[in-house]
Every structure is written in C-alpha cells, then in structure tokens.
Enzyme design. Sequence first.
Site, PDB file in Angstrom:
ATOM      1  N   ASP A   1      -9.064   6.372  -2.295  1.00  0.00           N
ATOM      2  CA  ASP A   1      -7.956   6.869  -3.113  1.00  0.00           C
ATOM      3  C   ASP A   1      -8.546   7.554  -4.346  1.00  0.00           C
ATOM      4  O   ASP A   1      -9.759   7.771  -4.430  1.00  0.00           O
ATOM      5  CB  ASP A   1      -7.038   5.713  -3.503  1.00  0.00           C
ATOM      6  CG  ASP A   1      -7.697   4.786  -4.503  1.00  0.00           C
ATOM      7  OD1 ASP A   1      -8.946   4.773  -4.583  1.00  0.00           O
ATOM      8  OD2 ASP A   1      -6.974   4.082  -5.227  1.00  0.00           O
TER       9      ASP A   1
ATOM     10  N   TYR B   1      -6.090   6.838   3.840  1.00  0.00           N
ATOM     11  CA  TYR B   1      -6.259   5.790   2.823  1.00  0.00           C
ATOM     12  C   TYR B   1      -5.581   4.499   3.241  1.00  0.00           C
ATOM     13  O   TYR B   1      -6.198   3.423   3.275  1.00  0.00           O
ATOM     14  CB  TYR B   1      -5.729   6.222   1.432  1.00  0.00           C
ATOM     15  CG  TYR B   1      -5.536   5.003   0.574  1.00  0.00           C
ATOM     16  CD1 TYR B   1      -6.645   4.369   0.014  1.00  0.00           C
ATOM     17  CD2 TYR B   1      -4.287   4.392   0.438  1.00  0.00           C
ATOM     18  CE1 TYR B   1      -6.505   3.172  -0.685  1.00  0.00           C
ATOM     19  CE2 TYR B   1      -4.136   3.204  -0.252  1.00  0.00           C
ATOM     20  CZ  TYR B   1      -5.243   2.604  -0.812  1.00  0.00           C
ATOM     21  OH  TYR B   1      -5.116   1.418  -1.475  1.00  0.00           O
TER      22      TYR B   1
ATOM     23  N   GLU C   1       0.820  -1.216   0.000  1.00  0.00           N
ATOM     24  CA  GLU C   1       0.000   0.000   0.000  1.00  0.00           C
ATOM     25  C   GLU C   1       0.854   1.266   0.000  1.00  0.00           C
ATOM     26  O   GLU C   1       0.505   2.256  -0.638  1.00  0.00           O
ATOM     27  CB  GLU C   1      -0.964   0.000   1.181  1.00  0.00           C
ATOM     28  CG  GLU C   1      -2.066  -1.052   1.088  1.00  0.00           C
ATOM     29  CD  GLU C   1      -2.933  -0.893  -0.168  1.00  0.00           C
ATOM     30  OE1 GLU C   1      -2.960   0.205  -0.749  1.00  0.00           O
ATOM     31  OE2 GLU C   1      -3.566  -1.880  -0.576  1.00  0.00           O
TER      32      GLU C   1
END
Length: 359
Positions: free
Chosen positions: A144, A126, A43
């Site tokens: 996102d 996020y 991520e």
Amino acid sequence: MEATAIEFNKNEFQQDLIRWFAAEKRDLPWRRTADPYQIWISEIMLQQTRVDTVIPYYTRFVEKFPTLYDLAEADEEVLLKQWEGLGYYSRARNLQAGVQEVAEKYGGIVPSNRKDISSLKGVGPYTAGAVLSIAYGVPEHAVDGNVMRVLSRILLIEEDIAKPKTRKIFEEAVMEIISHEDPSSFNQGLMELGALICTPTSPKCLLCPVREHCAAFHEGKQHELPIKTKAKKTKATQYAMLAIEKEDKVLLEKRPSSGLLANMWQFPMLEVTAETLPLEIEEQLSESFAGEVQSVEKFTSFKHVFSHLTWNVDAYTAKAGNLTLPAQMRWVTAEELELLPIAGPAQKMKTALLQKGDV
DNA sequence: GAAACGTGGTG
DNA sequence: TCACCAAGTTT
C-alpha cells in the site's frame, strides 16, 4: 570519497521490525479477530481511509453482519446505509458481491491462495496480500502507500510511486525480504511503521526501530523520499438542489447504479450557470415536472469537494402539488429520510433541512 | 495508463 | 484557504 552504502541484513531487519510491531502495535478492533471475513471487511474499509475514521464503521458493520452469510443476504439499501459517510461506495457493493461469490463458490470459506482471492470483486493486489498474510499467515506481498513510502526510504528506491507500474517494483522487493516465520507481523509492521514513525512529512527517524537498516537515513535523504508526482486540481460545477415539499414529505431520488455515489439517494438537482435566479429555477422545474411546483426560495449554499471534482450548490425550498414522478423519485417522510442511504452534498442538504425545522 | 471514485483531517 | 493526504480497485 563517497560514503559507503550500508549493508542490508534481511534477518536482522525482519527481527527488528517484528519485535517493534509486537511491542508498539495499536490495539485496533480488527486485530482482535482471526476471522478472514472480518479481516477482509477491515481491509476494504481501510482503502484510502484513515484508521480513526474506519473504527466506528467497522465495529457497527461486524455487529450488523457478524458472518459472511449475514452480509451475503443483506438488502443493498441496508448495506449502503451502514457505509453512509465512509465514501467510495462501490467498495460496499463489491464487497457484498465478493462475499456472495465466496458463499456460493467456496462454501463460505474465504480463499487462501492469491489466484482465487484475487478473482473476487473489490479484491486487488493489496487486499489479496493483506488478507492472505494476516488471516492465513501466507508470505505474500501487501503493498500500500505506507509500504511504498517506507521501503522507498529503507531501500532507497527513487521511482515515482504515483505511477501504477512502480507498485510491482515494491511487490518484488517485499517478496525478497518478507519473513516466512511471521508474514502477518511483517506486513502489518511495515504499515504500522509508515503510520506511526515513517510518516510522509517529518518522519521520526530517531524513534525508528529499523533506522540502522535505512539507506535514506544513512544518506540523510529521508525527507526527499518517496518521489511522488502531484495530482491536478478538481473542476467545479454549479448546481441547484431542491427540497421540494408536499405536506409532511420531501422529494428524493435514487442515483443511477453506476458512477458517482451510485445507488445513493439525493435531493433533485439541476445543473445551472453561476447566476441562475429562483424564478428561472422555477421555470426549469415546471418543465421537468409539468407544472405544480411553486414558491421556490433559496435558503443556503455550500461547497462539496470530491476527490476529482467540486460541486458548488445553491439549495432551494419549494412547494409541490400533484406531480407525476419518474421511477427513481419518491416522496419520503422524516422517518424514511433517516433510513435511506444519503451521501455527498445531499447529506449537507439533509442536515441543513433538519436544522431549519422543515420535514 | 489515466481517470474515476469520497470523505475528513492536517500543516 | 488549500494542497496533500489515508491500509486501492475498477474501467
């Protein structure tokens, strides 16, 4: 008479999205692990970075640092070398700081609630939601750029997604519609849809698994969304970059620990006006190093565009005698040049030098 | 809230 | 060539 707005059926939307994701999802390396630490790495790497770019970096990174403790204990220079070329280097240093905090404060277990995971360096709203939903199955929003684009169309949200405060609107929307049975597939499905179908330009609506839920498609407005104001152009600066050689070594310097390309290595540089001549460079160098720099010759030029600025670089070679070096500078051999993390324009310089056969 | 923070791909 | 983008966070 205006066309009636379509009814949004949450359960059918979840079902259609998750079914599509299960059938069409890409086989990506980070989808083959359940390790929250490795999902976290993916991520961070994926922030503002394309999937195809991340894949080889991710694979090498988890081989080099298989466990959270391997990364926590890693030398920063080795870490940055692994990140070299990926960009946004503070991500790497923040990730390591976050991992160290998990090692020390959470017994090596990545937190599974938003408050604790959000307190970690480099983990924003996020990333927190992404790790929570994907690694732990917690129904949390992970908003996102994809999610904002997709939902702006499906729910016909006409707020400017370039504005920071807009994200909150989408976070609330996600919390309204997220699947509690499979939050992971729901969040990933939304992003996958944005990547494969609901693309910024020419969305493939005829292939879309949720087009019957899409308000923008219903009204033929899919090309008008999302609303996004333009970014402004970058400012250019002119630099002279020096490959200063002594015997079989070349002079490098480590950049400051904050700001652009923090802690990465580069060739010494001087900011110059557009028409600076080699002779003037030589004079400036003599001042900087108290003499001992000769035969300055220009050998190439290139441009490097960052997200917010542009460097126009004239590259020079030069010979040096005995210099008194500032603390951040070092003579390096060709072998050492390969071990140090180098980024940005200095990477272009390195490539040009190796091609030229120097060093 | 605006600006800083990278890089490489694409129409 | 160039604008715009790609799974954002920090200051």
